[in-house]
Design a protein around this motif. Sequence first.
Motif, PDB file in Angstrom:
ATOM      1  N   ALA A  19       0.719  -1.115  -0.674  1.00  0.00           N
ATOM      2  CA  ALA A  19       0.239  -0.136  -0.087  1.00  0.00           C
ATOM      3  C   ALA A  19       0.512   0.945   0.086  1.00  0.00           C
ATOM      4  O   ALA A  19       1.692   1.212   0.473  1.00  0.00           O
ATOM      5  CB  ALA A  19      -0.962  -0.110   1.174  1.00  0.00           C
ATOM      6  N   GLU A  20       0.266   2.189  -0.831  1.00  0.00           N
ATOM      7  CA  GLU A  20       1.292   3.316  -0.509  1.00  0.00           C
ATOM      8  C   GLU A  20       0.527   4.217  -0.168  1.00  0.00           C
ATOM      9  O   GLU A  20      -0.553   4.759  -0.903  1.00  0.00           O
ATOM     10  CB  GLU A  20       1.741   4.005  -2.258  1.00  0.00           C
ATOM     11  N   LEU A  21       0.400   5.264   0.991  1.00  0.00           N
ATOM     12  CA  LEU A  21      -0.020   5.507   1.840  1.00  0.00           C
ATOM     13  C   LEU A  21       0.656   7.147   2.090  1.00  0.00           C
ATOM     14  O   LEU A  21       1.677   7.358   1.707  1.00  0.00           O
ATOM     15  CB  LEU A  21      -0.686   4.881   3.219  1.00  0.00           C
ATOM     16  N   THR A  22      -0.010   8.330   2.911  1.00  0.00           N
ATOM     17  CA  THR A  22       0.536   9.363   3.307  1.00  0.00           C
ATOM     18  C   THR A  22       1.163   9.272   4.777  1.00  0.00           C
ATOM     19  O   THR A  22       0.040   9.451   5.584  1.00  0.00           O
ATOM     20  CB  THR A  22      -0.464  10.283   2.643  1.00  0.00           C
ATOM     21  N   HIS A  23       1.995   9.155   5.131  1.00  0.00           N
ATOM     22  CA  HIS A  23       2.617   9.287   6.855  1.00  0.00           C
ATOM     23  C   HIS A  23       1.870  10.918   6.768  1.00  0.00           C
ATOM     24  O   HIS A  23       2.681  11.666   6.375  1.00  0.00           O
ATOM     25  CB  HIS A  23       3.874   8.539   6.676  1.00  0.00           C
ATOM     26  N   SER A  24       2.233  10.865   8.057  1.00  0.00           N
ATOM     27  CA  SER A  24       1.986  12.502   8.607  1.00  0.00           C
ATOM     28  C   SER A  24       3.086  13.641   8.948  1.00  0.00           C
ATOM     29  O   SER A  24       3.305  14.619   8.563  1.00  0.00           O
ATOM     30  CB  SER A  24       1.033  12.710  10.496  1.00  0.00           C
ATOM     31  N   ASP A  25       4.624  12.624   9.288  1.00  0.00           N
ATOM     32  CA  ASP A  25       5.721  12.764   8.881  1.00  0.00           C
ATOM     33  C   ASP A  25       6.763  12.987   7.663  1.00  0.00           C
ATOM     34  O   ASP A  25       7.333  13.935   7.339  1.00  0.00           O
ATOM     35  CB  ASP A  25       6.523  12.633  10.323  1.00  0.00           C
ATOM     36  N   TRP A  26       6.245  12.007   7.007  1.00  0.00           N
ATOM     37  CA  TRP A  26       7.453  11.497   6.257  1.00  0.00           C
ATOM     38  C   TRP A  26       6.251  11.216   4.551  1.00  0.00           C
ATOM     39  O   TRP A  26       7.061  10.905   3.664  1.00  0.00           O
ATOM     40  CB  TRP A  26       7.919   9.892   6.945  1.00  0.00           C
ATOM     41  N   GLY A  27       5.437  11.621   4.642  1.00  0.00           N
ATOM     42  CA  GLY A  27       5.224  11.940   2.802  1.00  0.00           C
ATOM     43  C   GLY A  27       4.417  11.112   3.025  1.00  0.00           C
ATOM     44  O   GLY A  27       4.027  10.079   3.550  1.00  0.00           O
ATOM     45  N   ARG A  28       4.913  10.026   1.449  1.00  0.00           N
ATOM     46  CA  ARG A  28       4.400   9.256   1.114  1.00  0.00           C
ATOM     47  C   ARG A  28       5.109   8.043   1.660  1.00  0.00           C
ATOM     48  O   ARG A  28       6.480   8.197   1.111  1.00  0.00           O
ATOM     49  CB  ARG A  28       4.471   9.067  -1.005  1.00  0.00           C
ATOM     50  N   VAL A  29       5.095   6.683   1.904  1.00  0.00           N
ATOM     51  CA  VAL A  29       5.359   5.902   2.167  1.00  0.00           C
ATOM     52  C   VAL A  29       4.969   4.834   1.775  1.00  0.00           C
ATOM     53  O   VAL A  29       3.726   4.383   1.012  1.00  0.00           O
ATOM     54  CB  VAL A  29       5.497   5.495   3.702  1.00  0.00           C
ATOM     55  N   ARG A  30       5.355   3.334   1.218  1.00  0.00           N
ATOM     56  CA  ARG A  30       5.473   2.357   1.078  1.00  0.00           C
ATOM     57  C   ARG A  30       5.170   1.078   2.182  1.00  0.00           C
ATOM     58  O   ARG A  30       6.008   1.602   3.225  1.00  0.00           O
ATOM     59  CB  ARG A  30       6.122   1.794   0.001  1.00  0.00           C
ATOM     60  N   GLN A  31       4.024   0.375   2.569  1.00  0.00           N
ATOM     61  CA  GLN A  31       3.894  -0.497   3.389  1.00  0.00           C
ATOM     62  C   GLN A  31       3.022  -1.712   2.549  1.00  0.00           C
ATOM     63  O   GLN A  31       3.061  -1.420   2.610  1.00  0.00           O
ATOM     64  CB  GLN A  31       3.817   0.076   4.877  1.00  0.00           C
ATOM     65  N   THR A  32       3.412  -2.239   3.634  1.00  0.00           N
ATOM     66  CA  THR A  32       2.690  -3.765   3.188  1.00  0.00           C
ATOM     67  C   THR A  32       1.162  -3.527   3.435  1.00  0.00           C
ATOM     68  O   THR A  32       0.569  -2.546   4.248  1.00  0.00           O
ATOM     69  CB  THR A  32       2.611  -5.219   4.474  1.00  0.00           C
ATOM     70  N   GLY A  33       0.574  -4.052   2.433  1.00  0.00           N
ATOM     71  CA  GLY A  33      -1.353  -3.906   2.057  1.00  0.00           C
ATOM     72  C   GLY A  33      -2.013  -4.668   3.055  1.00  0.00           C
ATOM     73  O   GLY A  33      -1.555  -5.117   3.999  1.00  0.00           O
ATOM     74  N   MET A  34      -3.327  -4.984   2.428  1.00  0.00           N
ATOM     75  CA  MET A  34      -4.040  -5.909   2.995  1.00  0.00           C
ATOM     76  C   MET A  34      -2.994  -7.334   3.123  1.00  0.00           C
ATOM     77  O   MET A  34      -3.201  -8.192   1.691  1.00  0.00           O
ATOM     78  CB  MET A  34      -5.128  -5.878   2.145  1.00  0.00           C
ATOM     79  N   LEU A  35      -2.481  -8.120   3.737  1.00  0.00           N
ATOM     80  CA  LEU A  35      -1.994  -9.430   3.740  1.00  0.00           C
ATOM     81  C   LEU A  35      -3.213 -10.690   3.756  1.00  0.00           C
ATOM     82  O   LEU A  35      -2.693 -11.456   3.262  1.00  0.00           O
ATOM     83  CB  LEU A  35      -1.161  -9.937   4.367  1.00  0.00           C
ATOM     84  N   MET A  36      -3.968 -10.420   4.301  1.00  0.00           N
ATOM     85  CA  MET A  36      -5.201 -11.694   3.616  1.00  0.00           C
ATOM     86  C   MET A  36      -5.972 -10.742   2.948  1.00  0.00           C
ATOM     87  O   MET A  36      -6.845 -10.028   2.853  1.00  0.00           O
ATOM     88  CB  MET A  36      -6.001 -11.978   5.361  1.00  0.00           C
ATOM     89  N   GLN A  37      -6.377 -12.420   2.395  1.00  0.00           N
ATOM     90  CA  GLN A  37      -7.605 -11.303   1.281  1.00  0.00           C
ATOM     91  C   GLN A  37      -8.595 -12.365   0.580  1.00  0.00           C
ATOM     92  O   GLN A  37      -8.417 -13.453   1.181  1.00  0.00           O
ATOM     93  CB  GLN A  37      -7.427 -11.453  -0.292  1.00  0.00           C
TER      94      GLN A  37
END
Length: 172
Positions: free
Chosen positions: A110-128
């Motif tokens: 998931a690409e999201l916006t962090h309040s301090d770091w701006g755009r970040v990539r992190q794990t998304g929905m691991l279970m579907q």
Amino acid sequence: NGHAEYRGRSALSRAYRCHDGEWVFISLANESQWRALRSIAPSVPHLAWEAAAGESNDGRLAAALSEEFARRDHADALAALASAGVPASRVNHFRDLFDDAQVRANDLIAELTHSDWGRVRQTGMLMQFHGATGTIERAAPKLGEHTDEVLREFLGYPPEKIAALRSARIIK
């Protein structure tokens, strides 16, 4: 074991470093796989399957296999292992996770916006699950970042109660 250099549970089920600095993991489960490994790694000791299966992850067989893998690049090692029918896999680095084709194809990032770091990539929905969709709407919060929102929206606290909790230093 759990120590920093733990690479597997036995000589035949562990990771080995290759010449190019990459790692491969082998996991042998039977005598035919052991014979296949010996056919492509002639310098390993000629042990019976039972003896080889009982070798520790840091014993003489592991040392011989380490030397054998250290002579090959990981792609060559994996190709040889696959052609011989020896179960093996490349050991992926965490840094490669976000660029892995299968991870991207399964929308696990998931690409999201962090309040301090701006755009970040992190794990998304691991279970579907079939028929159920989920989304990650925001990046991981800082300590206390959503406290007021949680207390207000989920617990129904009025602003004056939240302020009282903050002034009593119960929340940040």
